[in-house]
Design a protein around this motif. Sequence first.
Motif, PDB file in Angstrom:
ATOM      1  N   LEU A 159       0.830  -1.201   0.000  1.00 42.32           N
ATOM      2  CA  LEU A 159       0.000   0.000   0.000  1.00 42.32           C
ATOM      3  C   LEU A 159       0.869   1.258   0.000  1.00 42.32           C
ATOM      4  O   LEU A 159       0.651   2.180  -0.792  1.00 42.32           O
ATOM      5  CB  LEU A 159      -0.917  -0.002   1.227  1.00 42.32           C
ATOM      6  CG  LEU A 159      -1.932   1.144   1.294  1.00 42.32           C
ATOM      7  CD1 LEU A 159      -2.943   1.023   0.150  1.00 42.32           C
ATOM      8  CD2 LEU A 159      -2.647   1.141   2.640  1.00 42.32           C
ATOM      9  N   TYR A 160       1.854   1.289   0.873  1.00 48.54           N
ATOM     10  CA  TYR A 160       2.731   2.458   0.963  1.00 48.54           C
ATOM     11  C   TYR A 160       3.480   2.682  -0.345  1.00 48.54           C
ATOM     12  O   TYR A 160       3.594   3.828  -0.823  1.00 48.54           O
ATOM     13  CB  TYR A 160       3.725   2.286   2.116  1.00 48.54           C
ATOM     14  CG  TYR A 160       4.717   3.413   2.226  1.00 48.54           C
ATOM     15  CD1 TYR A 160       4.339   4.656   2.731  1.00 48.54           C
ATOM     16  CD2 TYR A 160       6.039   3.242   1.804  1.00 48.54           C
ATOM     17  CE1 TYR A 160       5.241   5.701   2.815  1.00 48.54           C
ATOM     18  CE2 TYR A 160       6.951   4.284   1.881  1.00 48.54           C
ATOM     19  CZ  TYR A 160       6.545   5.511   2.389  1.00 48.54           C
ATOM     20  OH  TYR A 160       7.448   6.544   2.466  1.00 48.54           O
ATOM     21  N   ASP A 161       3.979   1.618  -0.939  1.00 50.96           N
ATOM     22  CA  ASP A 161       4.780   1.732  -2.163  1.00 50.96           C
ATOM     23  C   ASP A 161       3.956   2.164  -3.374  1.00 50.96           C
ATOM     24  O   ASP A 161       4.516   2.700  -4.343  1.00 50.96           O
ATOM     25  CB  ASP A 161       5.463   0.404  -2.478  1.00 50.96           C
ATOM     26  CG  ASP A 161       6.657   0.139  -1.580  1.00 50.96           C
ATOM     27  OD1 ASP A 161       7.085   1.074  -0.869  1.00 50.96           O
ATOM     28  OD2 ASP A 161       7.158  -1.005  -1.587  1.00 50.96           O
ATOM     29  N   THR A 162       2.660   1.901  -3.365  1.00 48.11           N
ATOM     30  CA  THR A 162       1.842   2.189  -4.549  1.00 48.11           C
ATOM     31  C   THR A 162       1.033   3.480  -4.436  1.00 48.11           C
ATOM     32  O   THR A 162       0.475   3.938  -5.431  1.00 48.11           O
ATOM     33  CB  THR A 162       0.873   1.017  -4.829  1.00 48.11           C
ATOM     34  OG1 THR A 162       0.098   0.735  -3.657  1.00 48.11           O
ATOM     35  CG2 THR A 162       1.637  -0.234  -5.244  1.00 48.11           C
ATOM     36  N   LEU A 163       0.968   4.056  -3.248  1.00 50.93           N
ATOM     37  CA  LEU A 163       0.292   5.346  -3.095  1.00 50.93           C
ATOM     38  C   LEU A 163       1.173   6.448  -3.673  1.00 50.93           C
ATOM     39  O   LEU A 163       2.379   6.476  -3.462  1.00 50.93           O
ATOM     40  CB  LEU A 163       0.010   5.640  -1.623  1.00 50.93           C
ATOM     41  CG  LEU A 163      -1.274   5.077  -1.030  1.00 50.93           C
ATOM     42  CD1 LEU A 163      -1.224   5.133   0.493  1.00 50.93           C
ATOM     43  CD2 LEU A 163      -2.499   5.840  -1.545  1.00 50.93           C
ATOM     44  N   SER A 164       0.561   7.374  -4.402  1.00 52.21           N
ATOM     45  CA  SER A 164       1.297   8.508  -4.949  1.00 52.21           C
ATOM     46  C   SER A 164       1.726   9.446  -3.822  1.00 52.21           C
ATOM     47  O   SER A 164       0.980   9.653  -2.855  1.00 52.21           O
ATOM     48  CB  SER A 164       0.413   9.278  -5.934  1.00 52.21           C
ATOM     49  OG  SER A 164       0.983  10.537  -6.246  1.00 52.21           O
TER      50      SER A 164
END
Length: 232
Positions: A20-25
């Motif tokens: 989640l953290y890696d894919t949030l802008s």
Amino acid sequence: MKPNSLSFWKINMYEHTVILYDTLSPMEHEAQTKARQYFQLFQKYIDDKKTMDIHLFIRDVNSFQQFLIQLLRKQVTTGLKILLTPTFLSHLITESNMALRFASEKIDPSPLASHLTWLLVLSGDAFTIQGALDSLERSLVTKYLHYADLFEKQYVFAIELKGIMRIGLTEFPALLKFQEDTKRLVVEFIESLNQLEILEAQNSILDKLPLFFVQHIKREAQYYLSVIPSMG
């Protein structure tokens, strides 16, 4: 409880926070900051070797699930800058619910319970893999689209078997065949992920797929295989 199952759910929830953290802008600053807090929170469950407080784990998984629900609601209404699809976010919510049920010892005893969750999850995972592959990797794209389709077909089969089981039977030949067919499919999928993991580690394929994600999917498939009921 199955041996190592709680360990799986600790790792699974932690990895979901990483994904989640890696894919949030970075433009979603508030959501990304909160995702980082959950990442740090669940990392402690991995690092801490002492006996885990199951009540705290349930509280934290529930909190993370509510955060995922908020993100999904925003994504399908006003929009959310994230690389994950709404269906993928929905699957993260489903898996959080599975973790809560497991930790609370409220596991569905039905022989189809695990199939009705994991078949759709793995179908979505296979589809996500093919979407991250370069179009030049045509054979791999075709392979993982095929897996996505096979898992979805098995899910439809499971839905129909659930309807048949309303007659009161929990074991019959068609159900046994379904269990065995599904086991073979998952084993084959895991073998393909082993090969993909090697290629990713060697940077031998053209894609935007993190090695971490391949390993995460493989871990989920291995867990699913371990909870498919043995019949007969």
